[in-house]
Design an enzyme around this catalytic site. Structure first.
Site, PDB file in Angstrom:
ATOM      1  N   HIS A 105       2.968  -3.422   1.836  1.00  0.00           N
ATOM      2  CA  HIS A 105       2.986  -4.368   0.455  1.00  0.00           C
ATOM      3  C   HIS A 105       3.987  -3.769  -0.434  1.00  0.00           C
ATOM      4  O   HIS A 105       3.853  -2.722  -0.853  1.00  0.00           O
ATOM      5  CB  HIS A 105       1.578  -4.557   0.114  1.00  0.00           C
ATOM      6  CG  HIS A 105       0.608  -5.435   0.971  1.00  0.00           C
ATOM      7  ND1 HIS A 105      -0.705  -5.094   0.941  1.00  0.00           N
ATOM      8  CD2 HIS A 105       0.811  -6.097   2.035  1.00  0.00           C
ATOM      9  CE1 HIS A 105      -1.299  -5.951   1.870  1.00  0.00           C
ATOM     10  NE2 HIS A 105      -0.120  -6.819   2.514  1.00  0.00           N
TER      11      HIS A 105
ATOM     12  N   TYR B 221      -8.077  -7.043  -0.834  1.00  0.00           N
ATOM     13  CA  TYR B 221      -8.594  -6.470   0.115  1.00  0.00           C
ATOM     14  C   TYR B 221     -10.061  -5.860  -0.412  1.00  0.00           C
ATOM     15  O   TYR B 221     -11.139  -5.558   0.461  1.00  0.00           O
ATOM     16  CB  TYR B 221      -8.257  -5.562   1.298  1.00  0.00           C
ATOM     17  CG  TYR B 221      -7.220  -6.469   1.834  1.00  0.00           C
ATOM     18  CD1 TYR B 221      -7.375  -7.158   3.035  1.00  0.00           C
ATOM     19  CD2 TYR B 221      -5.742  -6.468   1.457  1.00  0.00           C
ATOM     20  CE1 TYR B 221      -6.661  -7.803   3.814  1.00  0.00           C
ATOM     21  CE2 TYR B 221      -4.810  -7.258   2.224  1.00  0.00           C
ATOM     22  CZ  TYR B 221      -5.267  -7.777   3.279  1.00  0.00           C
ATOM     23  OH  TYR B 221      -4.397  -8.551   4.293  1.00  0.00           O
TER      24      TYR B 221
END
Length: 306
Positions: A264, A273
């Site tokens: 990412h 998350y």
């Protein structure tokens, strides 16, 4: 003959040839900028959808046409935002390369979309897909999606030469053509012993050369999902990657490490998350110390109490 002379003339058109020619130049432009093939294909798909929706030449498309197109029913806010980005890129290219004299997206309002939330498969669902009767290569795709967190485009492009057994790593190329070498999960290391050591793991079929496309990976994993009796429409092959990120966070892996493993660009993307584990939410609440709640107010003993 110069490039400008080869471009389609700005005129009224009723066929798709000029659209396709402009798209071909647009694709070359994006490749020269290093954009991923998946991004290029997705943008082309959005542009073709606009062409069918408007029924106009690309130089006739107006701001009103774009607003009407993006506001059509049946698409999510996230898709609408992605589609807007593709159309903005396309019309800016047309302006910069003199395909048209203005950019109708200049006053096209940004699309507000709710913050994304992961939609992970459970381990039981992943096991069900593996046991669904899926073929060996489909099972391999599922394992790469969960144990390495690969996107479908990364899964389709795995080559035996990507595996380094000495360092126990796997090479992959993510969004924006970012190349990384990531730790190899033991399950994938074992899988590698049954896959080609010097060729594509998932070669293209028919007359095509190279590896399968991400869309083929999506189709195969989706069929395994259906065979496993999983009916939730929000669960897609990308949900294997969501399961990877979710389970890493659940295992209390440092969020910066999760960011690196998932490749990412922004930590904010990884942090979505952290909000999905009900167990960790419960543990956080239970961590607050308790106290004895008095049965009576005690006002009679303290007349100055509020």
């Amino acid at each position: 003959m110069g490039v400008a002379q080869r471009k389609p003339q700005l005129r009224l058109i009723s066929d798709q040839d000029d659209w396709d020619l402009a798209l071909a130049y647009f694709e070359e432009y994006q490749r020269s900028a290093g954009l991923a093939e998946t991004t290029i294909r997705n943008r082309a798909s959005f542009v073709r959808t606009l062409r069918r929706s408007c029924g106009k030449s690309y130089e006739e498309v107006t701001l009103v046409d774009l607003r009407r197109h993006l506001g059509r029913p049946g698409i999510t806010a996230g898709t609408r935002r992605t589609e807007r980005g593709a159309l903005v890129a396309f019309f800016r290219f047309l302006l910069e390369d003199d395909f048209r004299g203005d950019d109708p997206t200049v006053r096209l309002a940004p699309v507000t979309a709710p913050k994304g939330t992961p939609r992970p498969f459970t381990r039981a669902q992943i096991d069900a897909m593996l046991d669904s009767g899926a073929y060996r290569k489909t099972r391999a795709m599922i394992l790469l999606g969960y144990f390495q967190g690969f996107r479908v485009s990364q899964i389709g492009a795995v080559h035996g030469g990507d595996i380094d057994r000495l360092t126990s790593t796997i090479r992959t190329v993510g969004k924006g053509n970012k190349e990384r070498r990531l730790p190899l999960h033991p399950v994938i290391a074992e899988l590698a012993t049954t896959m080609p050591a010097d060729d594509w793991w998932f070669p293209a079929r028919g007359t095509r050369t190279g590896h399968v496309r991400g869309s083929s990976v999506t189709d195969l994993i989706t069929k395994a999902k259906i065979r496993a009796g999983i009916t939730d429409p929000k669960l897609t092959p990308h949900s294997l990657r969501h399961a990877y990120g979710t389970d890493l966070v659940e295992a209390e892996v440092d969020i910066r490490v999760v960011q690196e493993l998932m490749m990412h660009e922004s930590l904010a993307t990884t942090q979505i998350y952290t909000g999905v584990s009900e167990r960790r939410k419960r543990a956080a609440v239970d961590a607050l110390p308790g106290r004895v709640v008095p049965i009576r107010s005690g006002r009679s003993a303290n007349p100055l109490a509020a």
